[in-house]
Design a protein around this motif. Structure first.
Motif, PDB file in Angstrom:
ATOM      1  N   PHE A   1      41.782  53.217  76.604  1.00 41.57           N
ATOM      2  CA  PHE A   1      41.763  54.114  75.447  1.00 41.57           C
ATOM      3  C   PHE A   1      40.425  54.028  74.717  1.00 41.57           C
ATOM      4  N   GLY A   2      39.899  55.191  74.310  1.00 39.09           N
ATOM      5  CA  GLY A   2      38.757  55.236  73.408  1.00 39.09           C
ATOM      6  C   GLY A   2      37.403  55.020  74.040  1.00 39.09           C
ATOM      7  N   ALA A   3      37.310  55.102  75.371  1.00 43.02           N
ATOM      8  CA  ALA A   3      36.010  54.908  76.008  1.00 43.02           C
ATOM      9  C   ALA A   3      35.010  55.955  75.531  1.00 43.02           C
ATOM     10  N   GLY A   4      35.481  57.179  75.309  1.00 48.06           N
ATOM     11  CA  GLY A   4      34.600  58.244  74.841  1.00 48.06           C
ATOM     12  C   GLY A   4      34.084  57.991  73.437  1.00 48.06           C
ATOM     13  N   ILE A   5      34.932  57.423  72.569  1.00 51.72           N
ATOM     14  CA  ILE A   5      34.491  57.123  71.206  1.00 51.72           C
ATOM     15  C   ILE A   5      33.437  56.022  71.213  1.00 51.72           C
ATOM     16  N   ARG A   6      33.696  54.975  71.973  1.00 53.37           N
ATOM     17  CA  ARG A   6      32.727  53.889  72.085  1.00 53.37           C
ATOM     18  C   ARG A   6      31.389  54.421  72.619  1.00 53.37           C
ATOM     19  N   TYR A   7      31.479  55.299  73.607  1.00 55.45           N
ATOM     20  CA  TYR A   7      30.270  55.890  74.182  1.00 55.45           C
ATOM     21  C   TYR A   7      29.545  56.764  73.162  1.00 55.45           C
ATOM     22  N   GLY A   8      30.298  57.574  72.439  1.00 59.03           N
ATOM     23  CA  GLY A   8      29.672  58.465  71.458  1.00 59.03           C
ATOM     24  C   GLY A   8      28.959  57.722  70.356  1.00 59.03           C
ATOM     25  N   LEU A   9      29.514  56.578  69.948  1.00 58.93           N
ATOM     26  CA  LEU A   9      28.912  55.825  68.850  1.00 58.93           C
ATOM     27  C   LEU A   9      27.817  54.873  69.318  1.00 58.93           C
ATOM     28  N   LEU A  10      27.968  54.320  70.511  1.00 62.77           N
ATOM     29  CA  LEU A  10      27.092  53.223  70.929  1.00 62.77           C
ATOM     30  C   LEU A  10      26.366  53.465  72.241  1.00 62.77           C
TER      31      LEU A  10
ATOM     32  N   ALA B   1      45.724  54.159  60.453  1.00 68.42           N
ATOM     33  CA  ALA B   1      46.624  54.039  59.313  1.00 68.42           C
ATOM     34  C   ALA B   1      47.551  55.235  59.160  1.00 68.42           C
ATOM     35  N   LEU B   2      47.087  56.433  59.511  1.00 66.99           N
ATOM     36  CA  LEU B   2      47.816  57.648  59.171  1.00 66.99           C
ATOM     37  C   LEU B   2      48.415  58.389  60.349  1.00 66.99           C
ATOM     38  N   ALA B   3      48.100  57.993  61.580  1.00 64.93           N
ATOM     39  CA  ALA B   3      48.591  58.724  62.744  1.00 64.93           C
ATOM     40  C   ALA B   3      50.113  58.812  62.756  1.00 64.93           C
ATOM     41  N   ASN B   4      50.639  59.982  63.135  1.00 64.09           N
ATOM     42  CA  ASN B   4      52.091  60.165  63.206  1.00 64.09           C
ATOM     43  C   ASN B   4      52.726  59.284  64.268  1.00 64.09           C
ATOM     44  N   ASP B   5      52.023  59.158  65.385  1.00 60.59           N
ATOM     45  CA  ASP B   5      52.547  58.407  66.516  1.00 60.59           C
ATOM     46  C   ASP B   5      52.093  56.957  66.448  1.00 60.59           C
ATOM     47  N   ASP B   6      53.036  56.019  66.540  1.00 53.00           N
ATOM     48  CA  ASP B   6      52.688  54.600  66.423  1.00 53.00           C
ATOM     49  C   ASP B   6      51.748  54.151  67.542  1.00 53.00           C
ATOM     50  N   GLY B   7      51.992  54.634  68.748  1.00 52.79           N
ATOM     51  CA  GLY B   7      51.129  54.240  69.848  1.00 52.79           C
ATOM     52  C   GLY B   7      49.705  54.708  69.654  1.00 52.79           C
ATOM     53  N   PHE B   8      49.541  55.926  69.203  1.00 55.48           N
ATOM     54  CA  PHE B   8      48.214  56.489  68.945  1.00 55.48           C
ATOM     55  C   PHE B   8      47.521  55.710  67.831  1.00 55.48           C
TER      56      PHE B   8
ATOM     57  N   ARG C   1      56.947  67.124  69.205  1.00 56.57           N
ATOM     58  CA  ARG C   1      58.069  66.186  69.196  1.00 56.57           C
ATOM     59  C   ARG C   1      57.765  64.991  68.305  1.00 56.57           C
ATOM     60  N   ASP C   2      56.778  65.136  67.432  1.00 57.93           N
ATOM     61  CA  ASP C   2      56.415  64.066  66.524  1.00 57.93           C
ATOM     62  C   ASP C   2      57.535  63.837  65.508  1.00 57.93           C
ATOM     63  N   PRO C   3      57.466  62.708  64.769  1.00 58.99           N
ATOM     64  CA  PRO C   3      58.456  62.488  63.707  1.00 58.99           C
ATOM     65  C   PRO C   3      58.470  63.616  62.674  1.00 58.99           C
TER      66      PRO C   3
ATOM     67  N   LEU D   1      43.661  51.229  66.153  1.00 56.94           N
ATOM     68  CA  LEU D   1      43.486  49.928  65.505  1.00 56.94           C
ATOM     69  C   LEU D   1      42.815  48.937  66.461  1.00 56.94           C
ATOM     70  N   GLU D   2      43.289  48.915  67.683  1.00 58.45           N
ATOM     71  CA  GLU D   2      42.734  47.983  68.667  1.00 58.45           C
ATOM     72  C   GLU D   2      41.308  48.347  69.044  1.00 58.45           C
TER      73      GLU D   2
END
Length: 347
Positions: A271-280, A320-327, A33-35, A332-333
């Motif tokens: 959001f993104g707890a797994g990414i923060r964990y994977g990197l740090l 920058a490139l995600a189809n969904d603005d929320g994602f 259901r993306d744009p 970004l945050e």
């Protein structure tokens, strides 16, 4: 004076002529259901429908919007370029362009269907991402295919301008966002590290996450969905995309606020707890992510110590490139709140 006869171009076949032909069988495997929403069918065409064409099943990707049609046109061009890229045996893992059909005035892409299941199927099996051996195999498969692909498509060397390009894309998309300036500071820091380096540009998939990798009998049998592909781009894009996307969903099956099983220090908190964990973070998964990034950089002839800078830019690219603005905004945050320098093993 007699008017010269006009060339006659055959009318493209329509999606309906393919899908509703007698003895044709098919199944819908994906819809969004993306744009740029599309429907993807796997079809076993009726005998004789593609004389001289593929003998087995085909994939049919049908756009639902003009934006989706543009993505399909781009993927069509990428598949043709990949066909001509001299990939050798690796070419068997890339869909082969077959035909473009008409779908109510929009182009529908027909390509060969590749065997295998998306890596995402195993990823979401109970305890898959809690087992170090299974996760290590996923990273090894993804990294191995990517190194072969980058070697096969390696081109001219160029000074890395990836961080600079992503920063420009963020400014264009997220003007006025309260976290934009903080995110740009991270990209400036990454650019100071990456911008002095040179690397061979390669063909780029553009969305190299585990859902687009097909696996069968312990090997990658297909890499699909080339809509975000690039004929000559920064190879770091695909390297980082796999790592951050793999980490993103580590907490998907955990209740909010609870610990993620067998990942010490990781809780489902926003959001993104797994990414923060994977990197740090500290633990076998974090060690594996950092090793994967370091090994990928080394294979490209770059210093392994640039892994964190590359990861920051990769997060910015998703924003920058995600189809969904929320994602995109969530990425970004997340980028804006990460440290400028890695603090491995420290919570």
């Amino acid at each position: 004076m007699t008017e010269a006869p006009r060339a006659i171009h055959p009318r493209p076949r329509t999606v309906h002529e393919l899908l509703f032909a007698p003895d044709t069988r098919g199944v819908l495997i994906a819809a969004s259901r993306d744009p740029d929403a599309k429907m993807t069918f796997i079809v076993t065409p009726a005998p004789g429908l593609f004389p001289g064409g593929p003998a087995g099943p085909i994939a049919v990707k049908i756009p639902a919007t003009p934006l989706a049609a543009a993505a399909i046109r781009h993927e069509t061009e990428m598949l043709i370029d990949l066909r001509d890229a001299g990939l050798g045996g690796l070419g068997e893992t890339v869909p082969r362009y077959v035909e473009t059909l008409d779908s109510d005035g929009l182009p529908a892409l027909v390509s060969t269907a590749l065997r295998g299941k998306p890596m995402s199927v195993a990823y979401h099996h109970w305890l898959h991402t809690a087992r170090a051996r299974l996760v290590a195999v996923d990273f090894a498969l993804a990294g191995g295919w990517l190194r072969r692909f980058q070697t096969a498509t390696s081109g001219e060397r160029a000074r890395i301008r990836w961080a600079e390009e992503v920063a420009d894309q963020l400014r264009q998309r997220w003007t006025g966002h309260p976290q934009l300036d903080s995110a740009l500071i991270r990209l400036t820091s990454a650019d100071h590290q990456l911008g002095d380096q040179r690397v061979c540009r390669t063909m780029v998939h553009g969305d190299y996450w585990f859902g687009n990798l097909l696996v069968d009998d312990g090997v990658i049998t297909g890499v699909v969905d080339w809509e975000g592909g690039e004929r000559s781009g920064w190879p770091l894009r695909d390297l980082v995309r796999f790592a951050v996307s793999y980490c993103l969903y580590l907490d998907r099956h955990t209740r909010p606020g609870h610990r993620v099983l067998r990942h010490r220090g990781l809780r489902r908190t926003g959001f993104g707890a797994g990414i923060r964990y994977g990197l740090l973070g500290q633990g076998w998964l974090s060690d594996l992510v950092r090793s994967y990034l370091r090994d990928g950089l080394t294979a490209l002839g770059l210093p392994a110590g640039l892994w964190y800078s590359a990861a920051l830019v990769g997060l910015g690219e998703v924003a920058a490139l995600a189809n969904d603005d929320g994602f995109g905004s969530d990425h970004l945050e997340l980028l804006a709140t990460l440290p400028l320098w890695p603090t491995e093993g420290k919570e």
